[in-house]
Enzyme design. Structure first.
Site, PDB file in Angstrom:
ATOM      1  N   GLY A 148       0.827  -1.200   0.000  1.00 26.29           N
ATOM      2  CA  GLY A 148       0.000   0.000   0.000  1.00 26.29           C
ATOM      3  C   GLY A 148       0.861   1.250   0.000  1.00 26.29           C
ATOM      4  N   CYS A 149       0.218   2.371  -0.269  1.00 25.66           N
ATOM      5  CA  CYS A 149       0.966   3.625  -0.407  1.00 25.66           C
ATOM      6  C   CYS A 149       1.529   4.072   0.943  1.00 25.66           C
ATOM      7  CB  CYS A 149       0.077   4.696  -1.019  1.00 25.66           C
ATOM      8  SG  CYS A 149      -1.537   4.907  -0.238  1.00 25.66           S
ATOM      9  N   TYR A 150       0.668   4.232   1.934  1.00 23.54           N
ATOM     10  CA  TYR A 150       1.173   4.615   3.251  1.00 23.54           C
ATOM     11  C   TYR A 150       2.198   3.600   3.773  1.00 23.54           C
ATOM     12  CZ  TYR A 150      -2.553   8.159   3.936  1.00 23.54           C
ATOM     13  OH  TYR A 150      -3.385   9.246   3.857  1.00 23.54           O
ATOM     14  N   THR A 152       4.303   1.826   2.297  1.00 25.42           N
ATOM     15  CA  THR A 152       5.614   1.982   1.667  1.00 25.42           C
ATOM     16  C   THR A 152       6.396   3.119   2.318  1.00 25.42           C
ATOM     17  OG1 THR A 152       4.839   1.098  -0.436  1.00 25.42           O
ATOM     18  CG2 THR A 152       6.776   2.541  -0.517  1.00 25.42           C
TER      19      THR A 152
END
Lengths: 345, 345, 345, 345
Positions: A148-150, A152
């Site tokens: 996921g973005c967060y 990472t």
């Protein structure tokens, strides 16, 4: 040329995959599917792709996907776990950009995503695709769960501290901020420009789906249980995540070597940039680029380590990292298609 | 490899040149000058370039510039006209992104730019670098005057109408809107985020420096005098220009063939995209890309042609077009370094 | 105290009515209706109203509305025309912020709004509520059709020119730009922050519903047919409209007295501000305020008059003008509740 | 009517004072000073004030200021400390919006502000003007030090926890985010729209001037030493601060009564709004309003209290709080001039 299929191409991660793959030297996009927009030329929805792709969205037909070497899922959660097993049997390699294969504890997954997992076997076999942690496993994986973005931005910032046992793992705080493209491309009132524009707020402060994913990664790095508090916020901009991370150094004397710890950890990583101590990474410095930039801070004589970490949520936080994973899986140059600098200003 | 120098690299067009040249296959950037920042690594001001360039800004020394094959001026007006003659004598080829060599009538130039022109000879020899109009001349030019941002968007939208004599040249209106990066990177109060953010206004409505440049180009296309009204506006965004153009069709029956006129005019142009009749080009569809997209409109049975034309002011409106001109001057592939799709969203 | 009801209160004009009425000295809000949110406290959707209103949204019951002195409709088109006749019979006074009663030619209305008009009688009796044109009629009206946002900005800017016969009415151009709140508060993909943010575009350039409303007003002012071209644009901001207007002066010598013509026309108007010749009104200068600011421009010796006119689309373009109309209808101080300066920055 | 003077009126807090005082029933603004803009009508810089004030900026003459009942300083630090003593002698009451009188430890002050303090006597006599803490002292003060923007949001959020001894004061974290107007109205490159727009970053993460001010307030509330980490961030918007606060509850069982603790603490405060547990305050819900809204969160069974607190940095974080302090000092209705709801959207 690697034949690529994309499932669920109408969202922001779908168009971002196409934007990146348009300049990838080793790839041919064979099909991009969308139930709702089948028949519509891709460039009609995404005019930045006019002249780059003649493709139209197609129905997600298994046979076309099985003819690909590589399939990306850019779908809401719950889709990939149903379609992946058939592709696995056909020998296709898959990077799933959704959350379906990120969490190993399927009770936790079911609790946060509100449905039972339908592919427990592949959930265990899937490799969590953070290349800075699992490059070798990714290179041999048939199925990669793209982070996921967060998670990472948060994991990359905490990893050197936890791997070296430098901080108290019980009191980790990640205060993260994201642009609105992280909310996806559905017609939700809360994501209207009239609602998001010129305002700032926390959301999901009592619990967000990325919390268990972050914790799983931190626990693995620390080799022990971790107490982590994660609060996401919505920024009135389109792209970018900044995470400000707080951790207590066990030994304040270690501050002197922290910068070197981080630089060593990431020296050979093409997509992690440790900036000079005391720098302030800006999200625009990674806009459109598959890059994580980070910097360390200390206030007065405090033993609190502060890490500021930025990514483009759609690139290193989604489509770019997915292409990086594909490059690793196929033994390509890891930076192929990912070499252009960020767009600043 | 073409050895490139950049004079005046701290502004937004300077960093944009570097961003584009970073992925250009045929170019080596030898030096980038800045009096105010001499000695400072480029990547310290522009962190998006970290890992792409090891260059530091240097003093603008003529000898280093004369050792280049190609020099870009990304300076305020008044600088290039003083330095160019020496470079011309040395056989260096130059693309000037400033306004110094754009206007042929030097009284007009002096009037709008508030100083006498100091290089009248080269002002006449310079080729106005709109490749869609002057590709052949550019290919043989030693000095190219890179068009202004607004003039690029406005001229490309009007050209097919004027070249074919389809509209009344006495009543041309260009209502243009630009993001704030067009205002440059100087510490002006009026360009603060606190002033520009969340607001919209016209500026220069009683007369803007790009008006004579626009008129010069339209007159050339029309082969006769043109009456043009040009009003620029400031949009609370960073990049992008949209120009909405209004012209009266001489013969309302010509509406039926207008789309074909535009498509024919630009069919072989790699960087002009005529969208379907009735489309609405968005500035984000060209963000970061050397592209102009345009579309035609008609309201009811009016004889007013409406053209909406968008560019990225820093790319097709500045650095991208400059690289396109360089490619033409050196006989390179015209699209080299300029092939990536725009960043959307 | 005037007892006020609001029909359709969940949209941006609904909340804006409440914000203004919260400080109005002569008004008591009795009910605010919403089918979809009935039972929900108003302040749960609009937290800026916490502590100002204890109201909850209610079903739109005719009996409650008929007990009001004054009802505002802040509904999509098609609602007011069905409910208004019953309120008229009950003697309630109504300001309709929707488009239902703005157009006198009901064939034109039906054509643009895609349905037949269901209250032709009241469509004719309704007074078009631009106070600067129709103050006396408004003061005696039972039903006022509140002008659209674009039509307010455009008409106020053109009126002095047309009323005095100073310009050619055949070639009027209105290039208008609006913040995203003008698109309403429905979950439309095209209005997401991810779509609108950091981009600019024209929309409705081949024809927009406000065109016939604008034309109707201009024809009335000119006393003859008018040819008007109107192109709206979407600005990445929340509030504000700027309209740049172009008209050809019949006699270029009249430029000398234009400023005086405008100042005379609006000298006694509390909510129209004619700025000095050559000024550039900013939308932020009217943010949150029931104000239209405008300024005149001329380029060189052209006979083209340029007017830049700004309003807050939700205030002078909707809720503020509606309250101004109510004040006139009830013989209150016209500026009651509308006296606070705009919010700048 | 209270005769008011404003020193240093060209900045954002200056215009905001005027905006608020324009609707204040008990105040007459006598003079507003600016060395750089003396003679310029206020409304020429701030067109939102056209029609509200006929004032022009004047030189800061002591005699005119001494003729006022009340003087606000909206100056950079270092100005008020030089001018205040003379006004004190003249019996004028002062609210200083700058940092000059906020810090009691003048060594700390000198260290952070880079100059020795020139009015140590009044630095001790000044009352720190957070009305929720020091209302009685404010009511009797001749000199009030108006709190900084971040310190207001952070202190109000932490106070109930510290006053009750509910959390560990050694590990307080304040992750705060501000719109760009907090950076003031000087021509700094770093605050250009081209730099701030569409990007997000931390700044001052190794130490910010508001840290000692925050710590001083928290120590006073806790009655003991406090360890506080404070990281500010820059949001691409104009107005608003959000602070996300983290503190460890000493006794996890206290979570059950936290909401009541906060509601009790602020029940009689007109400008602090404790929202329901688990809410997410938005900065737009306080835009233009003298309001602090906050809400509490808990993640799973953690003992970490999360408080999200929002203010408008120019209102409750500056000019609004200054007017609130004036109201208290003069025995006026505390909410006079401050009653309008926030501007949303």
């Amino acid at each position: 040329m690697i034949k690529v299929g994309i499932v669920g191409g109408t969202g922001y991660t779908g168009v971002e995959l196409l934007r990146i793959l348009a300049v990838h030297p080793d790839v041919q996009v064979e099909c991009i599917t969308s139930r709702s927009e089948a028949g519509m030329p891709v460039a009609d929805i995404y005019p930045n792709l006019r002249g780059h792709f003649d493709l139209a969205f197609s129905e997600p037909e298994p046979e076309r996907l099985k003819a690909c070497d590589m399939v990306f899922f850019a779908t809401p959660h719950g889709v990939a776990m149903r379609m992946v097993p058939e592709l696995m049997d056909a020998g296709v390699r898959v990077v799933d950009l959704s959350a379906d294969f990120r969490i190993k504890d399927l009770d936790v997954w079911a609790n946060w995503y509100g449905m039972p997992h339908e592919s427990p076997e592949w959930a265990q076999k899937a490799v969590y695709g953070l290349p800075e942690v699992a490059r070798d496993a990714i290179s041999e994986a048939q199925l990669v769960a793209n982070p996921g973005c967060y998670p990472t931005a948060v994991q990359l910032g905490f990893l050197p501290l936890l791997e070296q046992g430098l901080v108290n793992p019980d009191r980790l705080i990640a205060d993260a901020k994201s642009g609105a493209s992280g909310g996806g491309r559905q017609g939700k009132i809360g994501m209207l420009h009239g609602e998001v524009g010129e305002s700032f707020k926390a959301y999901g402060a009592s619990g967000h789906r990325h919390l268990p994913e972050i914790r799983q990664g931190l626990v693995q790095a620390a080799g022990q249980a971790c107490g982590v508090t994660f609060v996401p916020h919505l920024v009135p901009m389109v792209r970018g995540i900044e995470a400000t991370l707080y951790a207590e150094l066990n030994n304040a004397g270690d501050f002197d070597r922290l910068q070197e710890v981080f630089e060593s950890r990431y020296r050979s990583e093409p997509f992690v940039d440790v900036m000079p101590f005391g720098s302030h990474p800006e999200t625009r410095s990674v806009r459109g680029a598959n890059q994580c930039r980070m910097a360390l801070h200390r206030q007065e004589q405090s033993n609190m380590v502060i890490v500021s970490s930025v990514i483009d949520n759609l690139v290193k936080g989604a489509a770019g990292q997915a292409v990086q994973n594909m490059n690793i899986m196929f033994g390509l140059n890891e930076v192929a298609g990912l070499e252009a600098p960020a767009l600043l200003p």
